[in-house]
Design a protein around this motif. Sequence first.
Motif, PDB file in Angstrom:
ATOM      1  N   LEU A 181       0.596  -1.412   0.296  1.00 23.51           N
ATOM      2  CA  LEU A 181      -0.379  -0.493   0.175  1.00 23.51           C
ATOM      3  C   LEU A 181       0.983   1.263   0.235  1.00 23.51           C
ATOM      4  O   LEU A 181       0.914   2.659  -0.418  1.00 23.51           O
ATOM      5  N   SER A 182       1.789   1.611   0.468  1.00 24.84           N
ATOM      6  CA  SER A 182       2.980   2.776   0.365  1.00 24.84           C
ATOM      7  C   SER A 182       3.283   2.865  -0.200  1.00 24.84           C
ATOM      8  O   SER A 182       3.203   4.355  -0.817  1.00 24.84           O
ATOM      9  N   GLY A 183       3.695   1.752  -1.433  1.00 24.53           N
ATOM     10  CA  GLY A 183       4.071   2.210  -2.917  1.00 24.53           C
ATOM     11  C   GLY A 183       2.906   1.862  -3.801  1.00 24.53           C
ATOM     12  O   GLY A 183       3.125   2.119  -5.227  1.00 24.53           O
ATOM     13  N   LEU A 184       1.233   2.428  -3.464  1.00 16.92           N
ATOM     14  CA  LEU A 184       0.764   2.238  -4.767  1.00 16.92           C
ATOM     15  C   LEU A 184      -0.089   4.123  -5.055  1.00 16.92           C
ATOM     16  O   LEU A 184      -0.236   4.116  -4.306  1.00 16.92           O
ATOM     17  N   ASP A 185       0.144   3.743  -6.092  1.00 16.96           N
ATOM     18  CA  ASP A 185      -0.638   5.171  -7.246  1.00 16.96           C
ATOM     19  C   ASP A 185      -2.035   4.600  -6.841  1.00 16.96           C
ATOM     20  O   ASP A 185      -2.748   4.009  -7.756  1.00 16.96           O
ATOM     21  N   ARG A 186      -1.832   5.982  -6.224  1.00 22.24           N
ATOM     22  CA  ARG A 186      -3.909   6.000  -5.855  1.00 22.24           C
ATOM     23  C   ARG A 186      -4.974   6.619  -7.420  1.00 22.24           C
ATOM     24  O   ARG A 186      -5.699   7.195  -7.299  1.00 22.24           O
ATOM     25  N   SER A 187      -3.999   6.886  -7.762  1.00 24.78           N
ATOM     26  CA  SER A 187      -4.513   7.639  -9.484  1.00 24.78           C
ATOM     27  C   SER A 187      -5.787   6.854  -9.725  1.00 24.78           C
ATOM     28  O   SER A 187      -6.728   7.475 -10.417  1.00 24.78           O
ATOM     29  N   ALA A 188      -5.431   5.601  -9.732  1.00 28.53           N
ATOM     30  CA  ALA A 188      -6.519   4.752 -10.776  1.00 28.53           C
ATOM     31  C   ALA A 188      -7.725   4.807  -9.918  1.00 28.53           C
ATOM     32  O   ALA A 188      -9.024   4.530  -9.927  1.00 28.53           O
ATOM     33  N   GLU A 189      -7.564   4.759  -9.013  1.00 27.27           N
ATOM     34  CA  GLU A 189      -8.368   4.585  -7.651  1.00 27.27           C
ATOM     35  C   GLU A 189      -9.472   5.648  -7.412  1.00 27.27           C
ATOM     36  O   GLU A 189     -10.097   5.443  -7.190  1.00 27.27           O
ATOM     37  N   GLN A 190      -8.727   6.612  -7.095  1.00 25.34           N
ATOM     38  CA  GLN A 190      -9.518   8.247  -7.692  1.00 25.34           C
ATOM     39  C   GLN A 190     -10.576   8.545  -8.917  1.00 25.34           C
ATOM     40  O   GLN A 190     -11.708   8.628  -8.933  1.00 25.34           O
ATOM     41  N   ALA A 191      -9.422   7.821 -10.147  1.00 25.64           N
ATOM     42  CA  ALA A 191     -10.171   8.160 -11.227  1.00 25.64           C
ATOM     43  C   ALA A 191     -11.486   7.328 -10.778  1.00 25.64           C
ATOM     44  O   ALA A 191     -12.636   7.029 -11.384  1.00 25.64           O
ATOM     45  N   ALA A 192     -11.512   6.142 -10.881  1.00 28.54           N
ATOM     46  CA  ALA A 192     -12.935   4.610 -10.210  1.00 28.54           C
ATOM     47  C   ALA A 192     -13.092   5.453  -9.731  1.00 28.54           C
ATOM     48  O   ALA A 192     -15.349   6.100  -9.936  1.00 28.54           O
ATOM     49  N   ARG A 193     -13.335   6.276  -8.227  1.00 20.51           N
ATOM     50  CA  ARG A 193     -14.715   6.539  -7.458  1.00 20.51           C
ATOM     51  C   ARG A 193     -14.607   8.392  -8.099  1.00 20.51           C
ATOM     52  O   ARG A 193     -16.410   7.954  -7.746  1.00 20.51           O
ATOM     53  N   THR A 194     -14.152   8.689  -9.056  1.00 24.34           N
ATOM     54  CA  THR A 194     -14.898  10.560  -9.278  1.00 24.34           C
ATOM     55  C   THR A 194     -15.468   9.517 -11.290  1.00 24.34           C
ATOM     56  O   THR A 194     -17.047  10.417 -11.074  1.00 24.34           O
TER      57      THR A 194
END
Length: 264
Positions: free
Chosen positions: A153-166
């Motif tokens: 989790l510490s090295g996870l890029d959350r951009s894809a997750e945030q895009a999905a939530r958006t």
Amino acid sequence: MQKNGPVALIFHTLVLAFVLAPLVIICLVAFTPENTLSLPTTGLSLRWFKAVFAHPDFVTSFWNSIWLATLSATLAIALAVPAGLAISRYTFPGRDFMNALFLSPLIIPHLVLGVAFLRLFALLGATGSFAWLVATHIIVVTPYVLRLVLAALSGLDRSAEQAARTLGAGEWTAFRRITAPMILPGITGGWLLAFINSFDELTMSIFVTSPATVTLPVRMYMYATESIDPMMAAVSTLMIAITAIAMLVLDRAFGLDRILVGQR
């Protein structure tokens, strides 16, 4: 650095040989046809492997250990993943305490844990229960899972997750389709480490097992106190083989380099 290269290579080779030598000797002794632990041997034989599979106590203990390790590792995943998400992503009162609590079994000797659990189960009247044995192993192996999950989790890029939530995905959908696949190597590596540690656990299990829930390491310990023959080497070789196969499958499926890099 180049001048010290050969020296460093020799040193690491000697260390590796020192670590692997006992395992190699055990595997060689397991194939002896003799009645005693002897090396070198006069030939190769599967006699003691056949004796292991013909011994009902060892077969029962083996399946006890398999079920115990599988349940413990799986339930540890169910605990470590939500805990890892909470610890890595949120700031709340008691966060550091929660992290220390989950990791505390790493610094407590298993002998102390075994005595404590034995006393607790005696007070609760739960001595000999397989469910309580699973609970003790979950406590012991969860830190291994949590460390790898936190590393992933510490090295996870959350951009894809945030895009999905958006785009309208809910928290569970985003986790199931985005986050979980991205941290899958850490989850799988944690599960495997938990399985191996539960399968090999002896010190604590001696105190909390019953005649109906004896695990393979405990059975080996009990047998070794009564008899010294190559059967112990055969059982140890089988355990080494199971561990090696599990590591090979993990490497082929996800790559150990990805898991180890994520852990660092």
